[in-house]
Scaffold this active site. Structure first.
Site, PDB file in Angstrom:
ATOM      1  N   HIS A 356     -61.564 -25.864   9.503  1.00 30.21           N
ATOM      2  CA  HIS A 356     -60.306 -25.156   9.209  1.00 30.21           C
ATOM      3  C   HIS A 356     -59.930 -25.167   7.736  1.00 30.21           C
ATOM      4  O   HIS A 356     -58.824 -24.756   7.391  1.00 30.21           O
ATOM      5  CB  HIS A 356     -59.145 -25.772   9.989  1.00 30.21           C
ATOM      6  CG  HIS A 356     -59.248 -25.616  11.460  1.00 30.21           C
ATOM      7  ND1 HIS A 356     -58.644 -24.587  12.144  1.00 30.21           N
ATOM      8  CD2 HIS A 356     -59.902 -26.346  12.385  1.00 30.21           C
ATOM      9  CE1 HIS A 356     -58.910 -24.712  13.434  1.00 30.21           C
ATOM     10  NE2 HIS A 356     -59.676 -25.776  13.613  1.00 30.21           N
ATOM     11  N   LYS A 545     -44.263 -21.386   6.293  1.00 30.03           N
ATOM     12  CA  LYS A 545     -45.540 -22.081   6.472  1.00 30.03           C
ATOM     13  C   LYS A 545     -45.378 -23.437   5.804  1.00 30.03           C
ATOM     14  O   LYS A 545     -44.404 -23.655   5.082  1.00 30.03           O
ATOM     15  CB  LYS A 545     -46.687 -21.298   5.834  1.00 30.03           C
ATOM     16  CG  LYS A 545     -46.399 -20.870   4.382  1.00 30.03           C
ATOM     17  CD  LYS A 545     -47.504 -20.010   3.790  1.00 30.03           C
ATOM     18  CE  LYS A 545     -47.510 -18.572   4.264  1.00 30.03           C
ATOM     19  NZ  LYS A 545     -48.646 -18.197   5.045  1.00 30.03           N
ATOM     20  N   ARG A 546     -46.311 -24.362   6.006  1.00 28.44           N
ATOM     21  CA  ARG A 546     -46.233 -25.624   5.302  1.00 28.44           C
ATOM     22  C   ARG A 546     -46.213 -25.392   3.793  1.00 28.44           C
ATOM     23  O   ARG A 546     -46.783 -24.414   3.309  1.00 28.44           O
ATOM     24  CB  ARG A 546     -47.418 -26.511   5.695  1.00 28.44           C
ATOM     25  CG  ARG A 546     -47.275 -27.108   7.066  1.00 28.44           C
ATOM     26  CD  ARG A 546     -46.079 -28.031   7.143  1.00 28.44           C
ATOM     27  NE  ARG A 546     -46.334 -29.224   6.385  1.00 28.44           N
ATOM     28  CZ  ARG A 546     -46.650 -30.408   6.906  1.00 28.44           C
ATOM     29  NH1 ARG A 546     -46.683 -30.558   8.214  1.00 28.44           N
ATOM     30  NH2 ARG A 546     -46.890 -31.444   6.127  1.00 28.44           N
ATOM     31  N   LYS A 551     -50.763 -22.147  -1.149  1.00 31.62           N
ATOM     32  CA  LYS A 551     -50.082 -21.083  -0.404  1.00 31.62           C
ATOM     33  C   LYS A 551     -49.124 -20.296  -1.303  1.00 31.62           C
ATOM     34  O   LYS A 551     -48.618 -19.257  -0.928  1.00 31.62           O
ATOM     35  CB  LYS A 551     -49.345 -21.658   0.805  1.00 31.62           C
ATOM     36  CG  LYS A 551     -50.277 -22.268   1.861  1.00 31.62           C
ATOM     37  CD  LYS A 551     -49.490 -22.932   2.981  1.00 31.62           C
ATOM     38  CE  LYS A 551     -50.369 -23.704   3.963  1.00 31.62           C
ATOM     39  NZ  LYS A 551     -51.046 -22.825   4.937  1.00 31.62           N
ATOM     40  N   THR A 653     -52.255 -17.894  10.613  1.00 33.02           N
ATOM     41  CA  THR A 653     -51.960 -17.392  11.950  1.00 33.02           C
ATOM     42  C   THR A 653     -50.535 -16.847  11.988  1.00 33.02           C
ATOM     43  O   THR A 653     -50.237 -15.960  12.782  1.00 33.02           O
ATOM     44  CB  THR A 653     -52.124 -18.499  13.014  1.00 33.02           C
ATOM     45  OG1 THR A 653     -51.527 -19.705  12.514  1.00 33.02           O
ATOM     46  CG2 THR A 653     -53.584 -18.743  13.317  1.00 33.02           C
ATOM     47  N   LYS A 657     -48.584 -13.327  13.708  1.00 28.41           N
ATOM     48  CA  LYS A 657     -47.317 -13.299  14.461  1.00 28.41           C
ATOM     49  C   LYS A 657     -46.355 -12.277  13.842  1.00 28.41           C
ATOM     50  O   LYS A 657     -45.681 -11.530  14.557  1.00 28.41           O
ATOM     51  CB  LYS A 657     -46.682 -14.695  14.462  1.00 28.41           C
ATOM     52  CG  LYS A 657     -47.511 -15.718  15.235  1.00 28.41           C
ATOM     53  CD  LYS A 657     -47.099 -17.163  14.944  1.00 28.41           C
ATOM     54  CE  LYS A 657     -48.193 -18.112  15.440  1.00 28.41           C
ATOM     55  NZ  LYS A 657     -48.066 -19.478  14.899  1.00 28.41           N
TER      56      LYS A 657
HETATM   57  C1  26Q Z   1     -56.745 -35.407   7.950  1.00 28.91           C
HETATM   58  C2  26Q Z   1     -56.984 -36.748   7.739  1.00 28.91           C
HETATM   59  C3  26Q Z   1     -55.935 -37.646   7.677  1.00 28.91           C
HETATM   60  C4  26Q Z   1     -54.638 -37.177   7.871  1.00 28.91           C
HETATM   61  C5  26Q Z   1     -54.397 -35.832   8.101  1.00 28.91           C
HETATM   62  C6  26Q Z   1     -55.455 -34.934   8.120  1.00 28.91           C
HETATM   63  C7  26Q Z   1     -55.189 -33.497   8.348  1.00 28.91           C
HETATM   64  C8  26Q Z   1     -54.227 -33.086   9.284  1.00 28.91           C
HETATM   65  C9  26Q Z   1     -53.971 -31.745   9.500  1.00 28.91           C
HETATM   66  C10 26Q Z   1     -55.884 -32.505   7.686  1.00 28.91           C
HETATM   67  C11 26Q Z   1     -55.613 -31.161   7.913  1.00 28.91           C
HETATM   68  C12 26Q Z   1     -54.662 -30.766   8.821  1.00 28.91           C
HETATM   69  C13 26Q Z   1     -54.334 -29.355   9.122  1.00 28.91           C
HETATM   70  C14 26Q Z   1     -54.995 -28.304   8.710  1.00 28.91           C
HETATM   71  C15 26Q Z   1     -54.570 -26.940   9.054  1.00 28.91           C
HETATM   72  O1  26Q Z   1     -53.561 -26.734   9.696  1.00 28.91           O
HETATM   73  N1  26Q Z   1     -55.342 -25.927   8.657  1.00 28.91           N
HETATM   74  C16 26Q Z   1     -55.002 -24.563   8.969  1.00 28.91           C
HETATM   75  O2  26Q Z   1     -55.624 -24.205  10.185  1.00 28.91           O
HETATM   76  C17 26Q Z   1     -55.206 -22.936  10.628  1.00 28.91           C
HETATM   77  C18 26Q Z   1     -55.835 -22.689  11.981  1.00 28.91           C
HETATM   78  O3  26Q Z   1     -57.192 -22.450  11.852  1.00 28.91           O
HETATM   79  C19 26Q Z   1     -55.582 -21.871   9.627  1.00 28.91           C
HETATM   80  O4  26Q Z   1     -55.045 -20.650  10.057  1.00 28.91           O
HETATM   81  C20 26Q Z   1     -55.051 -22.213   8.234  1.00 28.91           C
HETATM   82  O5  26Q Z   1     -55.555 -21.292   7.303  1.00 28.91           O
HETATM   83  C21 26Q Z   1     -55.452 -23.626   7.870  1.00 28.91           C
HETATM   84  O6  26Q Z   1     -54.834 -23.999   6.646  1.00 28.91           O
END
Ligand code: 26Q
Length: 811
Positions: A356, A545-546, A551, A653, A657
């Site tokens: 991702h 978004k976050r 972004k 995503t 929406k």
């Molecule tokens: C990893 C290790 C330790 C702590 C936290 C994490 C961690 C947690 C969440 C790393 C990444 C995330 C989230 C990533 C994320 O949300 N990515 C998004 O995924 C979406 C679905 O595929 C995409 O549409 C977005 O582009 C992408 O940023």
């Protein structure tokens, strides 16, 4: 016809109130009523589950196991009622009982067990897998605290604990008899048998119990029911340990301490990795419990694990559940006694990996010492996997160390999870066409040349039943009217039928009226919640978004300041009223992101108080952006800001929406925007900015943002204003410095805001000009809705089913 009549449903609810809470309808609080409704729907889903689960069992179909550290489920009452075909019946029953259905739905806390895109995607996919009748189970951790609640105090983000279980646990069914044991620490002792085979024994470990709390998932128009299994952590020892001998006493205390903390809180990091030991414990806890549970069920059914890979696919949602690979190896080697090759063959035909992100700071790399101490047996297995892979790489690349070192699993004292996934998984997929190309051409290029057929694309999709039909009932009705019924709910491509009305003035006017009505509804909600009065005559321009630098919320801010400057220079200019809405949580440790939130709030305060801006320009930061807020906002949005630096956003995503709800996109050619553009053509989207290739090129040739500052007076003025701040005494020198000088090891303007600034302003001008032509805007909006069908999660899940999982789907 619905499965239950209003009378039956009423009787069931009243029964629950009496039996579970000792209340009659008259003295039931809304919380009682919410819980009673949840329990009734839960019973219905459970009975469907018994029925269809048996069929799956007997049919011996291949099952999908979707492993994710995050499932951002949001609310379930309305959703489950909708999917069960009982929404109208339930609403009627509630009103008859003297309760407002919509108030009751609002009572439900969001199940916020995720950060953002990745977690919400998992939730949408559960819905589609179930609707398409795929035997599938989701697995995650039952975090006691979900993603934090965001308060804005003096313009700054403050985090509050999200204790969701008080009401949210109404959906959870504890399955104590399916508890698994997960072991941490200790050491491994070798036992060689007479044939020279080693039987490693794990001793001196600390045990944590994993207890399932299952959430039933209803599909739409099917009795097929799946499960989301949420693992709760409990200590195996009772509280009173006074009679324990000294060693056991300490072990007992350790076990309690470990258990209490593992399922306590969701890590609030998004697209950023930190090597925290608790996070590793969470990952192994979750993965070990899940594998043991799948294996237990498989053994009961087949009596052997030899056919495991024929009956199961384990899809891992990013690298977070990667330890499933050595854990399954461990069970096959140590418990089943299989040879390495036999075990490896099974594992590598079972596990598939979805990536991702391409951001370097998000790729998981764990210090080997951490793994070694916490998971000694897993560490041995990892070393063996890594050594064998390294030999394969040496051979394949004829000893080319630059390639071998890049692809190695263990390197410089770190374990690289993505490389392990690429080594062990039979499929690796990106989440949009562009992203999957970048994986092949860049991030995993060498692995791709070794095994090209391993690499796939599955473009993300969203649950269109929730994100259109359920949240935007008026638009849903219009779509149904124009496309001849509710076919589109199970065949999302059917929404294309709307397009033949693109010149129908009556339909276009209805579309406009629906948007207006949704804007008013949203404004009323915001006014109730925060007292802020939105100008519903203004264009609603939205970026939610976050918060992350890539972004580029800051680019949006630069443009708003630029607009403000134009108004100040020329207060009587012709100006289309615009309301800019932001919503974003920042990771609590991400200081720059937090500062950008503060900047938005400073700017908002100044603009909203400036008489020049009255009824023209408005900036609002929406507190605590979350699933349930998105559900109110999407239908009211007119412009969707999807403005990441090209090549950085894996898919997005939210973009989908917005499109489904008729907003027009201002966006870069990044992530799934590229495919939206393919559907829409240049004329139905406002594209701007550098392409992914141009971004790489510009970086290679040496990007100097100061040149833009020096040569572009508009940019200079905006940056100087940011430096000085906006009348509340807060300066933003740090933000301006990041753009012009760079800081903390990151280069000046790492995400190329200044390079894209002009082009972005032009895109806005085009959008605003178009908005003035109501007919054209409405036509474009209609075309966006009509062509959004391929961004339905049902399509994504069909792709996974046919290209990766090799399982059949209904429809
Ligand atoms: C990893 C290790 C330790 C702590 C936290 C994490 C961690 C947690 C969440 C790393 C990444 C995330 C989230 C990533 C994320 O949300 N990515 C998004 O995924 C979406 C679905 O595929 C995409 O549409 C977005 O582009 C992408 O940023």
């Amino acid at each position: 016809m619905a499965e239950y009549t209003k009378a039956q449903l009423t009787e069931m609810i009243v029964g629950k109130l009496r039996r579970n809470f000792g209340r009659d309808v008259d003295d039931a609080t809304p919380n009682h009523m919410f819980k009673a409704c949840a329990l009734v729907l839960r019973d219905i889903m459970s009975s469907h589950q018994m029925e269809t689960g048996n069929q799956v069992w007997e049919g011996q179909q291949r099952q999908v196991h979707y492993l994710s550290l995050e499932f951002l489920m949001g609310r379930s009452l309305e959703k489950n009622a909708y999917n069960l075909g009982l929404l109208d019946t339930l609403k009627d029953a509630l009103e008859d009982l003297g309760f407002s259905a919509s108030d009751l739905f609002e009572k439900e806390p969001d199940a916020g067990l995720g950060n953002g895109g990745l977690g919400r995607l998992a939730a949408c996919y559960l819905d589609s897998m179930t609707t398409l009748e795929i035997p599938a189970t989701g697995y995650t951790i039952c975090y006691e605290l979900g993603i934090f609640k965001q308060k804005i105090v003096d313009g700054k983000q403050v985090e509050q604990a999200d204790n969701w279980l008080g009401l949210g646990d109404a959906w959870l069914i504890p399955k104590v008899d399916e508890t698994e044991e997960v072991r941490f620490g200790g050491k491994v002792v070798d036992h060689w048998d007479e044939r020279g085979v080693n039987h490693p024994e794990h001793v001196g470990y600390t045990t944590v119990l994993a207890i399932p709390r299952d959430m039933e998932i209803a599909g739409y128009k099917t009795r097929h029911t799946n499960t989301l299994r949420l693992w709760d952590a409990k200590s195996p020892v009772p509280v009173d340990m006074s009679y324990y001998s000294r060693g056991e006493y300490l072990k007992a205390v350790e076990q309690q301490a470990m258990a209490e903390v593992i399922a306590k809180v969701l890590y609030p990091d998004d697209n950023h990795y930190e090597g925290k030991s608790l996070r590793l414990k969470q990952q192994y806890f979750f993965v070990s419990a899940t594998v043991q549970s799948i294996v237990r069920q498989h053994r009961a059914q087949y009596g052997t694990l030899r056919n495991f890979h024929e009956k199961h696919v384990i899809q891992i949602n990013d690298t977070h559940p990667t330890l499933v690979i050595p854990e399954l190896m461990r069970i096959l080697l140590d418990v089943e006694g299989y040879s390495w090759n036999d075990a490896w063959n099974i594992v590598t035909h079972t596990v598939a990996y979805t990536n991702h992100t391409v951001l370097a700071e998000a790729l998981e790399r764990w210090p080997q010492g951490l793994i070694e101490n916490l998971l000694p047996r897993i560490w041995q297995i990892l070393k063996e996997i890594a050594a064998r892979y390294q030999r394969t790489l040496e051979q394949h690349f004829h000893g080319d160390q630059s390639k071998v070192s890049k692809m190695a699993i263990i390197w410089n004292g770190e374990v690289r999870m993505a490389n392990l996934c690429v080594c062990a998984c039979y499929a690796v997929n990106g989440v949009s066409a562009l992203h999957s190309e970048i994986l092949k051409q860049d991030v995993f290029h060498d692995a791709y040349t070794m095994r090209p057929e391993q690499f796939k694309n599955v473009t993300n999709g969203v649950d269109h039943r929730r994100w259109l039909s359920q949240i935007n009932p008026k638009l849903d009705a219009l779509v149904k009217e124009c496309t001849g019924g509710d076919d589109y709910l199970l065949h999302p491509e059917a929404i294309r039928g709307l397009e033949k009305y693109k010149d129908d003035q009556s339909v276009l006017s209805q579309l406009e009226a629906i948007k207006k009505e949704n804007k008013r509804r949203f404004a009323a909600y915001v006014a109730r919640e925060s007292g802020v009065v939105l100008n519903t005559d203004a264009v609603f321009d939205v970026q939610v978004k976050r918060l992350h630098e890539y972004k580029r919320q800051l680019l949006n801010v630069l443009h708003i300041i630029h607009l403000y400057n134009q108004l100040r220079d020329n207060p009587n200019m012709e100006f289309t009223p615009q309301t800019f809405l932001f919503g974003a949580k920042a990771a609590p440790g991400y200081h720059v992101a937090k500062k950008i939130i503060q900047l938005i709030n400073s700017l908002s305060a100044q603009i909203n108080a400036d008489p020049i801006c009255k009824d023209k320009l408005q900036v609002v930061f929406l507190e605590n952006y979350r699933v349930s807020l998105a559900e109110k906002l999407m239908p009211a949005s007119e412009i969707s800001e999807q403005i990441s630096t090209a090549g950085k956003e894996a898919s997005g995503t939210g973009n989908m929406k917005f499109m489904m709800n008729g907003a027009l996109t201002i966006g870069t050619l990044d992530g799934a925007n590229v495919e939206m553009h393919q559907q829409l053509g240049d004329e139905n989207i406002f594209l701007f900015g550098l392409t992914a290739d141009q971004v790489v090129q510009l970086k290679n040739q040496g990007y100097i943002p100061a040149n833009y500052y020096n040569s572009n007076p508009a940019i200079k003025r905006v940056l100087d204003q940011i430096r000085a701040g906006f009348g509340d005494g807060v300066d933003y020198n740090d933000i301006a410095d990041r753009l012009l000088i760079g800081a903390g090891g990151s280069p000046a303007d790492e995400y190329l805001l200044l390079a894209d600034f002009d082009s972005y302003c032009q895109a806005h001008r085009r959008a605003i000009e178009t908005y003035a032509d109501r007919k054209l805007w409405n036509q474009m909006s209609l075309i966006n809705i009509a062509r959004s069908g391929i961004f339905a999660a049902d399509r994504s899940i069909r792709d996974y089913a046919s290209d990766i999982w090799h399982v059949p789907t209904r429809l």
